[in-house]
Motif scaffolding. Sequence first.
Motif, PDB file in Angstrom:
ATOM      1  N   GLU A  69       6.281  -0.427  -0.295  1.00  0.00           N
ATOM      2  CA  GLU A  69       4.638  -1.028  -0.022  1.00  0.00           C
ATOM      3  C   GLU A  69       4.800  -2.696  -0.149  1.00  0.00           C
ATOM      4  O   GLU A  69       4.379  -3.125   0.947  1.00  0.00           O
ATOM      5  N   ARG A 337       0.358  -4.040  -1.006  1.00  0.00           N
ATOM      6  CA  ARG A 337       0.924  -3.070  -0.875  1.00  0.00           C
ATOM      7  C   ARG A 337       0.546  -3.526   0.952  1.00  0.00           C
ATOM      8  O   ARG A 337       0.676  -4.577   0.745  1.00  0.00           O
ATOM      9  N   TRP A 339      -1.328  -2.942   2.624  1.00  0.00           N
ATOM     10  CA  TRP A 339      -2.653  -2.903   3.721  1.00  0.00           C
ATOM     11  C   TRP A 339      -3.080  -3.666   2.689  1.00  0.00           C
ATOM     12  O   TRP A 339      -3.942  -4.464   3.435  1.00  0.00           O
ATOM     13  N   MET A 358      -8.142  -5.401   1.673  1.00  0.00           N
ATOM     14  CA  MET A 358      -7.539  -5.042   2.610  1.00  0.00           C
ATOM     15  C   MET A 358      -7.532  -5.951   3.929  1.00  0.00           C
ATOM     16  O   MET A 358      -8.279  -6.550   4.193  1.00  0.00           O
ATOM     17  N   SER A 364      -5.118   2.814   5.058  1.00  0.00           N
ATOM     18  CA  SER A 364      -4.550   3.480   3.441  1.00  0.00           C
ATOM     19  C   SER A 364      -4.454   4.318   4.073  1.00  0.00           C
ATOM     20  O   SER A 364      -4.247   4.923   5.483  1.00  0.00           O
ATOM     21  N   ARG A 433      -0.162  12.241  -0.522  1.00  0.00           N
ATOM     22  CA  ARG A 433      -0.513  12.172   0.813  1.00  0.00           C
ATOM     23  C   ARG A 433      -0.159  12.662   1.596  1.00  0.00           C
ATOM     24  O   ARG A 433       0.862  13.186   1.945  1.00  0.00           O
TER      25      ARG A 433
END
Length: 446
Positions: A69, A337, A339, A358, A364, A433
């Motif tokens: 990430e 991450r 994002w 974000m 996400s 996920r």
Amino acid sequence: MYTVLLSGGSGKRLWPLSNDLRSKQYIKIFDEAEQGNEQISMVQRVVGQLKDSGIDKNLFICAGNSQLEIIHSQLGDIGVAVEPERRDTFPAVAISCAYALSYCGATEQDCMVILPVDPYTDEGYFKTLGELEGCLCESGADIALMGVVPDCPSTKYGYIVPNENAGRYSSVLEFREKPDEETAKQLISRNAVFNCGVFCFKISLICDILRNMGLKADYDYLYANYEKLPKISFDYQVLEKCDNMIVVPFMGMWKDLGTWNALADEMQRETIGNAIVEQCDNTRVINELDIPIVANGLENIVIAASADGILVTEKTKSENIKNTVSRLDIPPMYEERRWGTLKTVDRGETNLTRHVKMFAGMVSSYHYHEKRNEVWVFLKGTGEMILGNMKMSVSAGMSLTIPQGANHIIKAVTELEFLEVHIGEPNTNDIHRLSFDWDEVEKTTV
């Protein structure tokens, strides 16, 4: 030629800014003119230097799952040969070769150059790097090493002892691991160079080794059978068994920024973050917290503060930090991450609260949690969210509950901030996920 940056290690010597999710190479501490007042990390600096040198065409990184990430957050869409677990540098090189063959269009006759992800050096280093393939092919050697010409005797590095100088490169006579100072002086008198962890070879060299082990040089196969690779360094598995190597010397600036002492010396400013330094000499402060740090009347001190902790150390004693923080058993409190960022602000036995930021336009994953409910409180910005089969707009001032087992995904329309409260088992690994594609999720669920 394929260029691979090996990214491993937890970087505990640079605690509290480094942890298992953000190793030292991802700490943003260097000024970059094109970024205004923002800092860049070691890996961003090195990738920029590779691009400036024109040897980034077939570039990718080898790293563990936990770094995936942050790599995409800092470098964007770059190839990553993912290691399922840490098993030292030989397995990392092996899976890098398999990745190049399986996903990058490489053949076994192509050359690959391996280098650490965090050298602090100048453009001459990358010019020499670009010459390794030609030297390898011209010499007929199995491996070409790059060695840094020492500026002083050092006990921190291994040494490569060359045969008589034969021009641009020399055959390798022997290796000597981290000698005492007197031996280091003797080695330098024999034109020995530092082993800086850079080597070039034909991919077929590693494929042959894998075949002799009964393994295939296929990425998906090696990923599934990674535990079958020996947990050993490339030096021990390959270099020490090879009798046909050359070394190409590099005479420019090269430093290992593995301690706060070394890293602080390369900071272009006294402070980063919310800090004031008064009447101090040779003192650096790096503060990632929202509260201020004031340093007054200090000499030769490094202060580093993050969500993981606060360090105050005399610069020359900073090498001892790794052993000290190894006694700490605290999960990382800050993550980057692709994002955005996550910062843990409170942790209890049955709850956990994180501040989530974000970036505008980012999405996400589509996921669910087995062992917790979540409450989200939106603080800033606007976004869109799919929860179960319902799509909704979200904005500052709103709150919602995500039940255990409910599929959800969120997209930031503008920069979006919210508090994420876990109710239940406070395990940040409880995430399953399903997809990363907003359009696909929207088409199939709403």
